[in-house]
Design a protein around this motif. Structure first.
Motif, PDB file in Angstrom:
ATOM      1  N   ILE A 178       0.854  -1.192   0.000  1.00  0.00           N
ATOM      2  CA  ILE A 178       0.000   0.000   0.000  1.00  0.00           C
ATOM      3  C   ILE A 178       0.890   1.242   0.000  1.00  0.00           C
ATOM      4  O   ILE A 178       1.820   1.340   0.805  1.00  0.00           O
ATOM      5  CB  ILE A 178      -0.945   0.000   1.224  1.00  0.00           C
ATOM      6  CG1 ILE A 178      -1.942  -1.169   1.100  1.00  0.00           C
ATOM      7  CG2 ILE A 178      -1.685   1.328   1.342  1.00  0.00           C
ATOM      8  CD1 ILE A 178      -2.951  -1.274   2.218  1.00  0.00           C
ATOM      9  N   VAL A 179       0.599   2.160  -0.907  1.00  0.00           N
ATOM     10  CA  VAL A 179       1.337   3.425  -0.964  1.00  0.00           C
ATOM     11  C   VAL A 179       0.428   4.514  -0.412  1.00  0.00           C
ATOM     12  O   VAL A 179      -0.642   4.770  -0.965  1.00  0.00           O
ATOM     13  CB  VAL A 179       1.755   3.758  -2.412  1.00  0.00           C
ATOM     14  CG1 VAL A 179       2.523   5.081  -2.461  1.00  0.00           C
ATOM     15  CG2 VAL A 179       2.586   2.624  -2.996  1.00  0.00           C
ATOM     16  N   GLY A 180       0.849   5.139   0.690  1.00  0.00           N
ATOM     17  CA  GLY A 180       0.025   6.159   1.339  1.00  0.00           C
ATOM     18  C   GLY A 180      -0.579   5.599   2.622  1.00  0.00           C
ATOM     19  O   GLY A 180      -1.459   4.745   2.572  1.00  0.00           O
ATOM     20  N   ALA A 181      -0.051   6.051   3.753  1.00  0.00           N
ATOM     21  CA  ALA A 181      -0.570   5.573   5.040  1.00  0.00           C
ATOM     22  C   ALA A 181      -1.549   6.590   5.611  1.00  0.00           C
ATOM     23  O   ALA A 181      -1.529   6.916   6.789  1.00  0.00           O
ATOM     24  CB  ALA A 181       0.584   5.323   6.010  1.00  0.00           C
ATOM     25  N   GLY A 182      -2.410   7.103   4.727  1.00  0.00           N
ATOM     26  CA  GLY A 182      -3.422   8.058   5.173  1.00  0.00           C
ATOM     27  C   GLY A 182      -4.689   7.339   5.590  1.00  0.00           C
ATOM     28  O   GLY A 182      -4.658   6.172   6.004  1.00  0.00           O
ATOM     29  N   ALA A 183      -5.820   8.030   5.450  1.00  0.00           N
ATOM     30  CA  ALA A 183      -7.093   7.499   5.939  1.00  0.00           C
ATOM     31  C   ALA A 183      -7.454   6.188   5.238  1.00  0.00           C
ATOM     32  O   ALA A 183      -7.730   5.175   5.891  1.00  0.00           O
ATOM     33  CB  ALA A 183      -8.183   8.547   5.713  1.00  0.00           C
ATOM     34  N   VAL A 184      -7.426   6.189   3.899  1.00  0.00           N
ATOM     35  CA  VAL A 184      -7.866   5.015   3.145  1.00  0.00           C
ATOM     36  C   VAL A 184      -6.829   3.894   3.223  1.00  0.00           C
ATOM     37  O   VAL A 184      -7.160   2.736   3.470  1.00  0.00           O
ATOM     38  CB  VAL A 184      -8.151   5.396   1.674  1.00  0.00           C
ATOM     39  CG1 VAL A 184      -8.438   4.168   0.828  1.00  0.00           C
ATOM     40  CG2 VAL A 184      -9.322   6.371   1.613  1.00  0.00           C
ATOM     41  N   ALA A 225       4.331   2.151   1.878  1.00  0.00           N
ATOM     42  CA  ALA A 225       5.231   3.275   1.597  1.00  0.00           C
ATOM     43  C   ALA A 225       4.538   4.558   2.018  1.00  0.00           C
ATOM     44  O   ALA A 225       3.431   4.853   1.561  1.00  0.00           O
ATOM     45  CB  ALA A 225       5.570   3.338   0.103  1.00  0.00           C
ATOM     46  N   SER A 226       5.162   5.268   2.931  1.00  0.00           N
ATOM     47  CA  SER A 226       4.642   6.568   3.360  1.00  0.00           C
ATOM     48  C   SER A 226       5.845   7.438   3.680  1.00  0.00           C
ATOM     49  O   SER A 226       6.793   6.994   4.329  1.00  0.00           O
ATOM     50  CB  SER A 226       3.756   6.397   4.593  1.00  0.00           C
ATOM     51  OG  SER A 226       3.591   7.637   5.234  1.00  0.00           O
ATOM     52  N   ARG A 227       5.768   8.695   3.221  1.00  0.00           N
ATOM     53  CA  ARG A 227       6.929   9.568   3.424  1.00  0.00           C
ATOM     54  C   ARG A 227       7.001  10.087   4.846  1.00  0.00           C
ATOM     55  O   ARG A 227       8.003  10.630   5.272  1.00  0.00           O
ATOM     56  CB  ARG A 227       6.852  10.745   2.440  1.00  0.00           C
ATOM     57  CG  ARG A 227       6.790  10.307   0.990  1.00  0.00           C
ATOM     58  CD  ARG A 227       6.245  11.385   0.115  1.00  0.00           C
ATOM     59  NE  ARG A 227       5.002  11.911   0.644  1.00  0.00           N
ATOM     60  CZ  ARG A 227       4.360  12.981   0.195  1.00  0.00           C
ATOM     61  NH1 ARG A 227       4.861  13.640  -0.823  1.00  0.00           N
ATOM     62  NH2 ARG A 227       3.245  13.384   0.731  1.00  0.00           N
ATOM     63  N   ASP A 228       5.925   9.898   5.590  1.00  0.00           N
ATOM     64  CA  ASP A 228       5.847  10.482   6.920  1.00  0.00           C
ATOM     65  C   ASP A 228       6.143   9.414   7.979  1.00  0.00           C
ATOM     66  O   ASP A 228       5.418   8.413   8.085  1.00  0.00           O
ATOM     67  CB  ASP A 228       4.429  11.044   7.122  1.00  0.00           C
ATOM     68  CG  ASP A 228       4.263  11.697   8.466  1.00  0.00           C
ATOM     69  OD1 ASP A 228       4.496  12.903   8.560  1.00  0.00           O
ATOM     70  OD2 ASP A 228       3.913  10.980   9.434  1.00  0.00           O
ATOM     71  N   PRO A 229       7.250   9.596   8.783  1.00  0.00           N
ATOM     72  CA  PRO A 229       7.631   8.538   9.720  1.00  0.00           C
ATOM     73  C   PRO A 229       6.565   8.228  10.769  1.00  0.00           C
ATOM     74  O   PRO A 229       6.395   7.063  11.168  1.00  0.00           O
ATOM     75  CB  PRO A 229       8.898   9.080  10.394  1.00  0.00           C
ATOM     76  CG  PRO A 229       9.107  10.456   9.890  1.00  0.00           C
ATOM     77  CD  PRO A 229       8.160  10.732   8.780  1.00  0.00           C
ATOM     78  N   VAL A 230       5.805   9.239  11.177  1.00  0.00           N
ATOM     79  CA  VAL A 230       4.783   8.998  12.212  1.00  0.00           C
ATOM     80  C   VAL A 230       3.663   8.140  11.639  1.00  0.00           C
ATOM     81  O   VAL A 230       3.235   7.138  12.246  1.00  0.00           O
ATOM     82  CB  VAL A 230       4.219  10.342  12.749  1.00  0.00           C
ATOM     83  CG1 VAL A 230       3.076  10.102  13.720  1.00  0.00           C
ATOM     84  CG2 VAL A 230       5.334  11.147  13.389  1.00  0.00           C
ATOM     85  N   ARG A 231       3.198   8.480  10.416  1.00  0.00           N
ATOM     86  CA  ARG A 231       2.123   7.695   9.782  1.00  0.00           C
ATOM     87  C   ARG A 231       2.606   6.276   9.457  1.00  0.00           C
ATOM     88  O   ARG A 231       1.877   5.306   9.600  1.00  0.00           O
ATOM     89  CB  ARG A 231       1.656   8.378   8.499  1.00  0.00           C
ATOM     90  CG  ARG A 231       0.571   9.415   8.747  1.00  0.00           C
ATOM     91  CD  ARG A 231      -0.195   9.699   7.474  1.00  0.00           C
ATOM     92  NE  ARG A 231       0.592  10.455   6.529  1.00  0.00           N
ATOM     93  CZ  ARG A 231       0.638  11.784   6.504  1.00  0.00           C
ATOM     94  NH1 ARG A 231      -0.055  12.471   7.367  1.00  0.00           N
ATOM     95  NH2 ARG A 231       1.367  12.416   5.618  1.00  0.00           N
ATOM     96  N   ARG A 232       3.879   6.204   9.023  1.00  0.00           N
ATOM     97  CA  ARG A 232       4.461   4.895   8.703  1.00  0.00           C
ATOM     98  C   ARG A 232       4.413   3.980   9.917  1.00  0.00           C
ATOM     99  O   ARG A 232       4.010   2.836   9.852  1.00  0.00           O
ATOM    100  CB  ARG A 232       5.919   5.125   8.298  1.00  0.00           C
ATOM    101  CG  ARG A 232       6.289   4.397   7.070  1.00  0.00           C
ATOM    102  CD  ARG A 232       7.583   4.795   6.438  1.00  0.00           C
ATOM    103  NE  ARG A 232       8.682   5.256   7.229  1.00  0.00           N
ATOM    104  CZ  ARG A 232       9.337   6.392   7.001  1.00  0.00           C
ATOM    105  NH1 ARG A 232       8.952   7.186   6.018  1.00  0.00           N
ATOM    106  NH2 ARG A 232      10.349   6.747   7.742  1.00  0.00           N
ATOM    107  N   ALA A 259       8.111  -1.353   6.014  1.00  0.00           N
ATOM    108  CA  ALA A 259       7.736   0.039   5.766  1.00  0.00           C
ATOM    109  C   ALA A 259       8.852   0.769   5.032  1.00  0.00           C
ATOM    110  O   ALA A 259      10.023   0.637   5.385  1.00  0.00           O
ATOM    111  CB  ALA A 259       7.423   0.734   7.077  1.00  0.00           C
ATOM    112  N   PHE A 260       8.465   1.526   4.004  1.00  0.00           N
ATOM    113  CA  PHE A 260       9.429   2.292   3.210  1.00  0.00           C
ATOM    114  C   PHE A 260       8.975   3.740   3.129  1.00  0.00           C
ATOM    115  O   PHE A 260       7.790   4.044   3.243  1.00  0.00           O
ATOM    116  CB  PHE A 260       9.517   1.722   1.792  1.00  0.00           C
ATOM    117  CG  PHE A 260       9.902   0.271   1.734  1.00  0.00           C
ATOM    118  CD1 PHE A 260      11.224  -0.119   1.914  1.00  0.00           C
ATOM    119  CD2 PHE A 260       8.939  -0.695   1.523  1.00  0.00           C
ATOM    120  CE1 PHE A 260      11.583  -1.452   1.858  1.00  0.00           C
ATOM    121  CE2 PHE A 260       9.288  -2.040   1.479  1.00  0.00           C
ATOM    122  CZ  PHE A 260      10.614  -2.427   1.643  1.00  0.00           C
TER     123      PHE A 260
END
Ligand SMILES: NC(=O)c1ccc[n+]([C@@H]2O[C@H](COP(=O)([O-])OP(=O)(O)OC[C@H]3O[C@@H](n4cnc5c(N)ncnc54)[C@H](OP(=O)(O)O)[C@@H]3O)[C@@H](O)[C@H]2O)c1
Length: 353
Positions: free
Chosen positions: A72-78, A97-104, A116-117
């Protein structure tokens, strides 16, 4: 037309919804090819010779009959809610893959067993099915920035965009599609619960659609395939039903404030009326569920509302007017108003109080 993989008796609200979709002619059997063993079906899949550039790579492969290896690319809501729901449904998420370490980190905690990347590129080396759960505007640039390896499929979760936006990422033996859940992803656990019984619009070629229908089933949802060219209207309706309804709630709360209610007070008072109206629409149909001054031709009441809003809540006026015009049309269609009364209502609406 039969439902995708009948699951014994589907009763209650779920059964009613599926029946309504069937009657409306929505394709509930999007899987015309057999799913199995990842996006490309059986191992040793054929390559599409019309796509000249093969792009082979020893990325992870699932065995036939096993779920695909998903990233999954994007550790946002969806992305996060789908990750949780699929894992609970027995389809683990191999990588995020998420650019944000907290969301990752949050994704890893909630989903578990996931690599996690920060970037999409290393994720591509690991998985077969890549889910882009990123904002609509980021989908095309991301698709242009990567090239799939043969055997991989790339999908996005947008309701507004078609699958073709992903085509720049394709190489021989790859597939693109979309997987749009009709759910408001405001909170992870609530969204995971809402995915049960939700409708998911899927796109792709038959083989990929079969896999996506199975993926929908894993999270308790129903896959539907929309007629070509109808996705924008389908999505606009979804936006009205979710964001548009919240805008309406906000206007209701603003008027409630004038009457001395705070937000929770307004929700407590008007919420049951909303639920009752929805129940009436479900039971009687939308037109029959309409109540209020427009159905009675109460021109004086309409004028009083417009005058009060002009003084106390002028920014709510355009919304009230637009809804009233639609209500008048509905009441007229129901045959409860004479043409003369319709004319007087529309005249009051057009006047600037
Ligand atoms: N929200 C809903 O109710 C809903 C319902 C159905 C479908 N959808 C669709 O699902 C998709 C994702 O929506 P969302 O609500 O999950 O969005 P979101 O909560 O804003 O999450 C988006 C994720 O994508 C990452 N991202 C943002 N810009 C990026 C870029 N340029 N490149 C790579 N990654 C980027 C974000 O940042 P990081 O990389 O920093 O983590 C974040 O993890 C959209 O296409 C949307 O239309 C949304």
């Amino acid at each position: 037309m039969k439902a995708w993989r009948e699951r014994g008796s589907v009763g209650g609200r779920d059964g009613e919804r599926r029946e309504a979709l069937r009657v409306a002619g929505v394709d509930l059997d999007p899987a015309r090819a057999q799913p199995g063993g990842g996006p490309s079906g059986e191992r040793g899949h054929e390559h599409d010779d019309s796509r000249p550039h093969d792009h082979a790579h020893p990325h992870g492969h699932s065995e036939p009959g096993e779920p695909p290896i998903i990233g999954i690319v994007g550790a946002g809501a969806v992305g996060t809610a789908l990750g949780v729901a699929l894992t609970r449904g027995g389809w683990p998420i191999a990588a995020v893959a998420s650019r944000d370490p907290v969301r990752r980190e949050r994704f890893r905690e909630l989903v578990g067993g996931t690599r996690a990347f920060a970037e999409i590129t290393p994720l591509l080396d690991e998985v077969e099915l890549i889910v882009l759960a990123v904002p609509d505007d980021a989908i095309a640039p991301l698709a242009r920035s990567v090239r799939l390896y043969s055997g991989q499929a790339l999908i996005h979760t947008s309701g507004a965009l078609g699958a073709e936006v992903l085509e720049p990422a394709m190489a021989a033996g790859t597939q693109v599609g979309s997987f749009h859940p009709l759910v408001a992803f405001a909170d992870t656990e609530r969204a995971v619960a809402a995915l049960h019984g939700a409708t998911i619009a899927v796109e792709g070629d038959d083989q990929l659609v079969a896999l996506l229908a199975e993926m929908a089933e894993r999270i308790g949802a129903t896959a539907v395939r929309l007629a070509p060219g109808t996705k924008a209207a389908y999505h606009a309706a979804a936006v009205l039903a979710a964001g548009g309804f919240v805008a309406l709630l906000d206007a209701i709360a603003e008027l409630g404030r004038i009457a001395g209610l705070d937000e929770s007070g307004a929700l407590a008072i008007y919420g049951p009326l909303i639920e009752q109206t929805l129940g009436n629409a479900r039971a009687l149909g939308i037109r029959a569920a309409l109540t209020g001054p427009m159905t009675r031709g109460d021109v004086g009441t309409l004028e009083a509302h417009l005058a009060a809003l002009a003084v106390h809540a002028p920014d709510v006026l355009p919304l009230y007017r637009a809804a009233a015009a639609r209500e008048i049309a509905l009441a007229e269609g129901r045959g409860v108003l004479t043409p003369e009364v319709v004319g007087r209502l529309l005249g009051a609406l057009a006047k600037n109080p």
